[in-house]
Motif scaffolding. Structure first.
Motif, PDB file in Angstrom:
ATOM      1  N   GLU A 159       0.830  -1.213   0.069  1.00  0.00           N
ATOM      2  CA  GLU A 159       0.057  -0.022  -0.007  1.00  0.00           C
ATOM      3  C   GLU A 159       0.803   1.235  -0.033  1.00  0.00           C
ATOM      4  O   GLU A 159       0.629   2.069  -0.666  1.00  0.00           O
ATOM      5  CB  GLU A 159      -1.006   0.132   1.085  1.00  0.00           C
ATOM      6  N   ALA A 160       1.912   1.258   0.909  1.00  0.00           N
ATOM      7  CA  ALA A 160       2.703   2.272   0.829  1.00  0.00           C
ATOM      8  C   ALA A 160       3.477   2.453  -0.660  1.00  0.00           C
ATOM      9  O   ALA A 160       3.733   3.906  -0.987  1.00  0.00           O
ATOM     10  CB  ALA A 160       3.884   2.202   1.942  1.00  0.00           C
ATOM     11  N   TRP A 161       3.795   1.465  -1.261  1.00  0.00           N
ATOM     12  CA  TRP A 161       4.751   1.592  -2.627  1.00  0.00           C
ATOM     13  C   TRP A 161       3.473   2.339  -3.637  1.00  0.00           C
ATOM     14  O   TRP A 161       3.747   2.866  -4.264  1.00  0.00           O
ATOM     15  CB  TRP A 161       5.074   0.310  -2.902  1.00  0.00           C
ATOM     16  N   ALA A 162       2.276   1.730  -3.441  1.00  0.00           N
ATOM     17  CA  ALA A 162       1.514   2.020  -4.289  1.00  0.00           C
ATOM     18  C   ALA A 162       0.994   3.739  -4.146  1.00  0.00           C
ATOM     19  O   ALA A 162       0.743   4.495  -5.165  1.00  0.00           O
ATOM     20  CB  ALA A 162      -0.109   1.290  -4.424  1.00  0.00           C
ATOM     21  N   GLY A 163       1.034   4.099  -2.917  1.00  0.00           N
ATOM     22  CA  GLY A 163       0.876   5.738  -2.737  1.00  0.00           C
ATOM     23  C   GLY A 163       2.233   6.331  -2.606  1.00  0.00           C
ATOM     24  O   GLY A 163       2.142   7.495  -1.862  1.00  0.00           O
ATOM     25  N   ARG A 164       3.285   5.895  -2.888  1.00  0.00           N
ATOM     26  CA  ARG A 164       4.601   6.716  -2.548  1.00  0.00           C
ATOM     27  C   ARG A 164       4.624   7.833  -3.296  1.00  0.00           C
ATOM     28  O   ARG A 164       5.392   8.756  -2.856  1.00  0.00           O
ATOM     29  CB  ARG A 164       5.837   5.600  -3.052  1.00  0.00           C
ATOM     30  N   ILE A 183       4.918   7.770   7.512  1.00  0.00           N
ATOM     31  CA  ILE A 183       5.364   6.266   6.836  1.00  0.00           C
ATOM     32  C   ILE A 183       6.601   6.656   6.010  1.00  0.00           C
ATOM     33  O   ILE A 183       6.746   7.775   5.482  1.00  0.00           O
ATOM     34  CB  ILE A 183       4.189   5.993   5.859  1.00  0.00           C
ATOM     35  N   ALA A 184       7.387   5.526   5.861  1.00  0.00           N
ATOM     36  CA  ALA A 184       8.783   5.865   5.022  1.00  0.00           C
ATOM     37  C   ALA A 184       8.490   6.182   3.666  1.00  0.00           C
ATOM     38  O   ALA A 184       7.493   5.790   2.960  1.00  0.00           O
ATOM     39  CB  ALA A 184       9.380   4.509   5.223  1.00  0.00           C
ATOM     40  N   ARG A 185       9.499   7.117   3.033  1.00  0.00           N
ATOM     41  CA  ARG A 185       9.420   7.558   1.856  1.00  0.00           C
ATOM     42  C   ARG A 185       9.897   6.185   1.107  1.00  0.00           C
ATOM     43  O   ARG A 185      10.682   5.436   1.449  1.00  0.00           O
ATOM     44  CB  ARG A 185      10.348   8.637   1.505  1.00  0.00           C
ATOM     45  N   CYS A 186       9.161   5.806  -0.179  1.00  0.00           N
ATOM     46  CA  CYS A 186       9.595   4.694  -0.887  1.00  0.00           C
ATOM     47  C   CYS A 186      10.150   4.986  -2.201  1.00  0.00           C
ATOM     48  O   CYS A 186       9.377   5.919  -2.896  1.00  0.00           O
ATOM     49  CB  CYS A 186       8.317   3.989  -0.947  1.00  0.00           C
ATOM     50  N   VAL A 187      11.085   4.621  -2.828  1.00  0.00           N
ATOM     51  CA  VAL A 187      11.775   4.946  -4.115  1.00  0.00           C
ATOM     52  C   VAL A 187      11.991   3.670  -5.018  1.00  0.00           C
ATOM     53  O   VAL A 187      12.381   2.793  -4.258  1.00  0.00           O
ATOM     54  CB  VAL A 187      13.083   5.754  -3.849  1.00  0.00           C
ATOM     55  N   ASP A 188      11.281   3.668  -6.088  1.00  0.00           N
ATOM     56  CA  ASP A 188      11.462   2.456  -6.787  1.00  0.00           C
ATOM     57  C   ASP A 188      12.532   2.862  -7.608  1.00  0.00           C
ATOM     58  O   ASP A 188      12.163   3.577  -8.702  1.00  0.00           O
ATOM     59  CB  ASP A 188      10.049   1.967  -7.550  1.00  0.00           C
TER      60      ASP A 188
END
Length: 258
Positions: free
Chosen positions: A130-135, A142-147
């Motif tokens: 969920e966090a990745w989808a809404g990054r 919530i942690a920042r997510c970087v792909d």
């Protein structure tokens, strides 16, 4: 399941629950997972997480030759270890989503999709998905997510993205990123389950491949977020060798070429 780490508290890397006074650490977290195929079914061959200390308000300078990072690398010792690896990762994901300033992962949604299919409804995998989808619009706390495939690019293998960022894997680490190589390690494990030499090469090879990928992803994603900076690009091979040579005795030895 084989586990290798240089952490004093590998299950609780962001702070030990045994500490009376918990001193929070800002640990940029890079994650990687390598998969094999077992007659059409996905098998999690290895996974790794790396942890780099970062500052709250300014980038940390990474000096080539003195890269300090913590790591936890896991590898399957047989076809039935996928569940154990996923359980360990699920615990990590719960903590990282809450406590890490940022999480970096290459093509994470591909990995998370398979993990969700294998373990539906698990808190860590579901929460991080969920966090990745809404990054692009991260929730507070919530942690920042970087792909690094989608947000930094170019898309494709991490080795390609690393080359574009000036962080090549080098001739020894690069082949470890190839899925075909991971598949060969898995088949070696299946063919020689009772041979300690074959098992050591297969498990350590898979683990070091995930570890190298997690570290390079952390470098690229950390710089993208201005958590890290450098004048001379860090050498991934030297960083992995210096941090992990004691835990990977069958792969790192004095005669190994850089």
């Amino acid at each position: 399941m084989l586990e290798m780490t240089n952490l004093g508290w590998p299950v609780t890397p962001y702070g030990s629950t045994a500490q009376i006074v918990k001193k929070p650490r800002r640990l940029l977290t890079g994650i990687a997972a390598l998969w094999a195929d077992d007659d059409g079914s996905p098998v999690l061959m290895s996974a790794a997480a790396v942890f780099l200390d970062v500052h709250r308000t300014k980038p940390v300078t990474v000096t080539d030759g003195t890269v300090n990072f913590g790591y936890r690398a896991l590898a399957a010792e047989g076809p039935d270890d996928t569940e154990r690896l996923l359980s360990a990762l699920d615990v990590l994901f719960v903590q990282a989503r809450r406590d890490a300033p940022a999480i970096t992962w290459h093509a994470a949604q591909d990995d998370l999709h398979v993990m969700e299919a294998l373990r539906p409804g698990r808190a860590g995998v579901t929460g991080l998905s969920e966090a990745w989808a809404g990054r692009s619009h991260p929730e507070k706390g919530i942690a920042r997510c970087v792909d690094t495939a989608k947000d930094v690019g170019p898309d494709g293998l991490l080795a390609k993205t690393a080359d574009a960022a000036g962080l090549p894997f080098g001739p020894w680490l690069r082949p470890l990123q190839d899925q075909e190589h991971t598949q060969q390690l898995y088949e070696l494990l299946l063919k020689h389950p009772d041979d300690p030499t074959s098992k050591a090469l297969a498990t350590q090879g898979a683990a070091i491949g995930a570890l190298a990928q997690a570290l390079v992803t952390a470098f690229i994603g950390g710089r993208h977020l201005d958590h890290l900076t450098w004048d001379t690009p860090p050498n991934a091979f030297e960083a992995v060798r210096d941090a992990a040579c004691d835990e990977f005795p069958d792969l790192f030895h004095p005669s190994l070429p850089a």
